[in-house]
Design a protein around this motif. Sequence first.
Motif, PDB file in Angstrom:
ATOM      1  N   PHE A  84      31.553  44.724  42.764  1.00 45.69           N
ATOM      2  CA  PHE A  84      30.480  44.938  43.720  1.00 45.69           C
ATOM      3  C   PHE A  84      29.203  45.389  43.014  1.00 45.69           C
ATOM      4  O   PHE A  84      29.260  45.964  41.925  1.00 45.69           O
ATOM      5  CB  PHE A  84      30.872  46.007  44.741  1.00 45.69           C
ATOM      6  N   PRO A  85      28.050  45.191  43.658  1.00 45.58           N
ATOM      7  CA  PRO A  85      26.787  45.736  43.131  1.00 45.58           C
ATOM      8  C   PRO A  85      26.750  47.256  43.283  1.00 45.58           C
ATOM      9  O   PRO A  85      27.622  47.859  43.918  1.00 45.58           O
ATOM     10  CB  PRO A  85      25.719  45.045  43.986  1.00 45.58           C
ATOM     11  N   THR A  86      25.720  47.866  42.738  1.00 39.88           N
ATOM     12  CA  THR A  86      25.647  49.337  42.685  1.00 39.88           C
ATOM     13  C   THR A  86      25.406  49.983  44.039  1.00 39.88           C
ATOM     14  O   THR A  86      25.558  51.206  44.164  1.00 39.88           O
ATOM     15  CB  THR A  86      24.536  49.770  41.718  1.00 39.88           C
ATOM     16  N   ASN A  87      25.010  49.211  45.065  1.00 34.53           N
ATOM     17  CA  ASN A  87      24.793  49.817  46.378  1.00 34.53           C
ATOM     18  C   ASN A  87      26.105  50.146  47.093  1.00 34.53           C
ATOM     19  O   ASN A  87      26.116  50.855  48.096  1.00 34.53           O
ATOM     20  CB  ASN A  87      23.958  48.893  47.270  1.00 34.53           C
ATOM     21  N   ILE A  88      27.223  49.645  46.574  1.00 35.04           N
ATOM     22  CA  ILE A  88      28.541  49.967  47.135  1.00 35.04           C
ATOM     23  C   ILE A  88      29.046  51.265  46.509  1.00 35.04           C
ATOM     24  O   ILE A  88      29.126  51.395  45.292  1.00 35.04           O
ATOM     25  CB  ILE A  88      29.539  48.824  46.868  1.00 35.04           C
ATOM     26  N   HIS A  89      29.407  52.237  47.367  1.00 31.30           N
ATOM     27  CA  HIS A  89      29.756  53.573  46.884  1.00 31.30           C
ATOM     28  C   HIS A  89      31.211  53.970  47.097  1.00 31.30           C
ATOM     29  O   HIS A  89      31.667  54.951  46.523  1.00 31.30           O
ATOM     30  CB  HIS A  89      28.842  54.615  47.548  1.00 31.30           C
ATOM     31  N   SER A  90      31.922  53.263  47.956  1.00 33.68           N
ATOM     32  CA  SER A  90      33.360  53.521  48.102  1.00 33.68           C
ATOM     33  C   SER A  90      34.056  52.198  48.372  1.00 33.68           C
ATOM     34  O   SER A  90      33.466  51.286  48.961  1.00 33.68           O
ATOM     35  CB  SER A  90      33.648  54.533  49.222  1.00 33.68           C
ATOM     36  N   VAL A  91      35.322  52.103  47.944  1.00 25.86           N
ATOM     37  CA  VAL A  91      36.017  50.813  47.995  1.00 25.86           C
ATOM     38  C   VAL A  91      37.447  50.975  48.508  1.00 25.86           C
ATOM     39  O   VAL A  91      38.024  52.060  48.455  1.00 25.86           O
ATOM     40  CB  VAL A  91      36.057  50.151  46.597  1.00 25.86           C
ATOM     41  N   ALA A  92      37.969  49.846  48.982  1.00 26.21           N
ATOM     42  CA  ALA A  92      39.394  49.721  49.290  1.00 26.21           C
ATOM     43  C   ALA A  92      39.900  48.527  48.486  1.00 26.21           C
ATOM     44  O   ALA A  92      39.434  47.406  48.680  1.00 26.21           O
ATOM     45  CB  ALA A  92      39.612  49.499  50.782  1.00 26.21           C
ATOM     46  N   LEU A  93      40.809  48.761  47.566  1.00 22.77           N
ATOM     47  CA  LEU A  93      41.331  47.718  46.693  1.00 22.77           C
ATOM     48  C   LEU A  93      42.804  47.484  47.000  1.00 22.77           C
ATOM     49  O   LEU A  93      43.598  48.429  47.000  1.00 22.77           O
ATOM     50  CB  LEU A  93      41.176  48.113  45.217  1.00 22.77           C
ATOM     51  N   GLN A  94      43.168  46.248  47.256  1.00 19.43           N
ATOM     52  CA  GLN A  94      44.548  45.870  47.521  1.00 19.43           C
ATOM     53  C   GLN A  94      44.967  44.836  46.478  1.00 19.43           C
ATOM     54  O   GLN A  94      44.474  43.710  46.464  1.00 19.43           O
ATOM     55  CB  GLN A  94      44.690  45.286  48.919  1.00 19.43           C
ATOM     56  N   LEU A  95      45.870  45.225  45.587  1.00 18.16           N
ATOM     57  CA  LEU A  95      46.415  44.296  44.604  1.00 18.16           C
ATOM     58  C   LEU A  95      47.583  43.556  45.253  1.00 18.16           C
ATOM     59  O   LEU A  95      48.554  44.171  45.689  1.00 18.16           O
ATOM     60  CB  LEU A  95      46.885  45.046  43.356  1.00 18.16           C
ATOM     61  N   ILE A  96      47.476  42.241  45.318  1.00 18.52           N
ATOM     62  CA  ILE A  96      48.483  41.420  45.987  1.00 18.52           C
ATOM     63  C   ILE A  96      49.365  40.773  44.926  1.00 18.52           C
ATOM     64  O   ILE A  96      48.863  40.105  44.019  1.00 18.52           O
ATOM     65  CB  ILE A  96      47.811  40.353  46.865  1.00 18.52           C
ATOM     66  N   LYS A  97      50.659  40.989  45.052  1.00 14.66           N
ATOM     67  CA  LYS A  97      51.604  40.473  44.062  1.00 14.66           C
ATOM     68  C   LYS A  97      52.623  39.543  44.708  1.00 14.66           C
ATOM     69  O   LYS A  97      52.932  39.684  45.891  1.00 14.66           O
ATOM     70  CB  LYS A  97      52.341  41.623  43.363  1.00 14.66           C
ATOM     71  N   VAL A  98      53.153  38.627  43.887  1.00 15.26           N
ATOM     72  CA  VAL A  98      54.274  37.780  44.279  1.00 15.26           C
ATOM     73  C   VAL A  98      55.281  37.834  43.142  1.00 15.26           C
ATOM     74  O   VAL A  98      54.954  37.491  42.002  1.00 15.26           O
ATOM     75  CB  VAL A  98      53.835  36.328  44.540  1.00 15.26           C
ATOM     76  N   GLN A  99      56.484  38.306  43.458  1.00 18.83           N
ATOM     77  CA  GLN A  99      57.531  38.462  42.439  1.00 18.83           C
ATOM     78  C   GLN A  99      57.019  39.293  41.262  1.00 18.83           C
ATOM     79  O   GLN A  99      57.193  38.942  40.093  1.00 18.83           O
ATOM     80  CB  GLN A  99      58.025  37.097  41.966  1.00 18.83           C
ATOM     81  N   ASP A 100      56.343  40.397  41.586  1.00 16.77           N
ATOM     82  CA  ASP A 100      55.811  41.353  40.614  1.00 16.77           C
ATOM     83  C   ASP A 100      54.725  40.782  39.710  1.00 16.77           C
ATOM     84  O   ASP A 100      54.357  41.398  38.708  1.00 16.77           O
ATOM     85  CB  ASP A 100      56.934  41.934  39.742  1.00 16.77           C
ATOM     86  N   LYS A 101      54.179  39.634  40.054  1.00 22.46           N
ATOM     87  CA  LYS A 101      53.076  39.061  39.289  1.00 22.46           C
ATOM     88  C   LYS A 101      51.806  39.118  40.139  1.00 22.46           C
ATOM     89  O   LYS A 101      51.825  38.790  41.324  1.00 22.46           O
ATOM     90  CB  LYS A 101      53.380  37.614  38.905  1.00 22.46           C
ATOM     91  N   PRO A 102      50.668  39.525  39.559  1.00 22.85           N
ATOM     92  CA  PRO A 102      49.420  39.606  40.323  1.00 22.85           C
ATOM     93  C   PRO A 102      49.008  38.255  40.881  1.00 22.85           C
ATOM     94  O   PRO A 102      48.903  37.272  40.135  1.00 22.85           O
ATOM     95  CB  PRO A 102      48.404  40.113  39.301  1.00 22.85           C
ATOM     96  N   LEU A 103      48.806  38.198  42.171  1.00 19.68           N
ATOM     97  CA  LEU A 103      48.356  36.969  42.836  1.00 19.68           C
ATOM     98  C   LEU A 103      46.860  37.017  43.106  1.00 19.68           C
ATOM     99  O   LEU A 103      46.139  36.035  42.904  1.00 19.68           O
ATOM    100  CB  LEU A 103      49.113  36.787  44.159  1.00 19.68           C
ATOM    101  N   ALA A 104      46.381  38.168  43.563  1.00 24.03           N
ATOM    102  CA  ALA A 104      44.961  38.292  43.901  1.00 24.03           C
ATOM    103  C   ALA A 104      44.596  39.769  44.036  1.00 24.03           C
ATOM    104  O   ALA A 104      45.472  40.634  44.196  1.00 24.03           O
ATOM    105  CB  ALA A 104      44.649  37.544  45.188  1.00 24.03           C
ATOM    106  N   LEU A 105      43.299  40.023  43.990  1.00 22.63           N
ATOM    107  CA  LEU A 105      42.759  41.354  44.258  1.00 22.63           C
ATOM    108  C   LEU A 105      41.818  41.239  45.448  1.00 22.63           C
ATOM    109  O   LEU A 105      40.836  40.495  45.410  1.00 22.63           O
ATOM    110  CB  LEU A 105      41.997  41.890  43.045  1.00 22.63           C
ATOM    111  N   LEU A 106      42.138  41.965  46.518  1.00 25.65           N
ATOM    112  CA  LEU A 106      41.316  41.982  47.721  1.00 25.65           C
ATOM    113  C   LEU A 106      40.528  43.291  47.725  1.00 25.65           C
ATOM    114  O   LEU A 106      41.110  44.371  47.621  1.00 25.65           O
ATOM    115  CB  LEU A 106      42.190  41.884  48.968  1.00 25.65           C
ATOM    116  N   ALA A 107      39.205  43.179  47.830  1.00 27.69           N
ATOM    117  CA  ALA A 107      38.353  44.362  47.716  1.00 27.69           C
ATOM    118  C   ALA A 107      37.362  44.434  48.872  1.00 27.69           C
ATOM    119  O   ALA A 107      36.661  43.457  49.156  1.00 27.69           O
ATOM    120  CB  ALA A 107      37.606  44.338  46.386  1.00 27.69           C
ATOM    121  N   PHE A 108      37.309  45.589  49.533  1.00 31.05           N
ATOM    122  CA  PHE A 108      36.303  45.869  50.553  1.00 31.05           C
ATOM    123  C   PHE A 108      35.415  46.993  50.039  1.00 31.05           C
ATOM    124  O   PHE A 108      35.893  47.942  49.395  1.00 31.05           O
ATOM    125  CB  PHE A 108      36.955  46.299  51.863  1.00 31.05           C
ATOM    126  N   GLY A 109      34.116  46.885  50.327  1.00 26.52           N
ATOM    127  CA  GLY A 109      33.185  47.903  49.859  1.00 26.52           C
ATOM    128  C   GLY A 109      32.314  48.451  50.967  1.00 26.52           C
ATOM    129  O   GLY A 109      31.998  47.758  51.941  1.00 26.52           O
TER     130      GLY A 109
END
Length: 232
Positions: free
Chosen positions: A173-198
């Motif tokens: 995110f750019p510097t105007n974002i001050h707090s985040v919610a990060l969800q690491l999505i895995k399939v069979q213990d392997k990273p599939l995606a990173l979902l981020a809200f700011g």
Amino acid sequence: MSKKSDSNTLSAAELQTDEALMQAALVVDHLQQNPDFFLQHPRLLAELRLPHQQKGSISLVERQLELQRGKINALEEEITRLMGIARHNEVIFRALNQLHVELMQCQDAQDLQQHLTTFSKAMPGVHACQLFSFLDETTKPAYQDFELLLNRRLNHRQLYLGRLNQEEQQHIFPTNIHSVALQLIKVQDKPLALLAFGSEQDDHFQPEMDNLFLEHLAELVVRVLCPAHHAA
């Protein structure tokens, strides 16, 4: 001789304090056992005066009314707070239902990102949303950009709520974002995606927040990005 006299005076003062405390306890006990005491002695009720910081002194009745007003104000504030939470939850529920329908029609990560962005705009206090897919081999360098963040904030867990430093946030995110919610999505213990809200608010995302809707979103992302795994 003087020391002995001081000792006797101190002991007398202590005895006087103890006696006053005992008398006060007796008065409290009597009033508790006789709640109608002031009904039987209305003149005494009118004569009693209590110290007050602003008014100097007030009657016992005035003090009771003041306490009741304070309780009513506190209840009104609590009701207002709960109504605000209810409205906030209703907005989330409606937006999440709409997103659920839209994601079932997604064909790829690009469609998914567009619907997630629309969803984030409907969320109070959320100002940005990013989805980073790690499926394609060509995205490996991008995955490496997130290794610091993943190791520091999402090590041995899949969710982080709070703030990031500039180094951790630069690829998300750019510097105007001050707090985040990060969800690491895995399939069979392997990273599939990173979902981020700011959010532009410092305290919008906090560790004690409920993460149920983020977990549900993670399941929807898996359905779109990895349908074969979900079907299996």
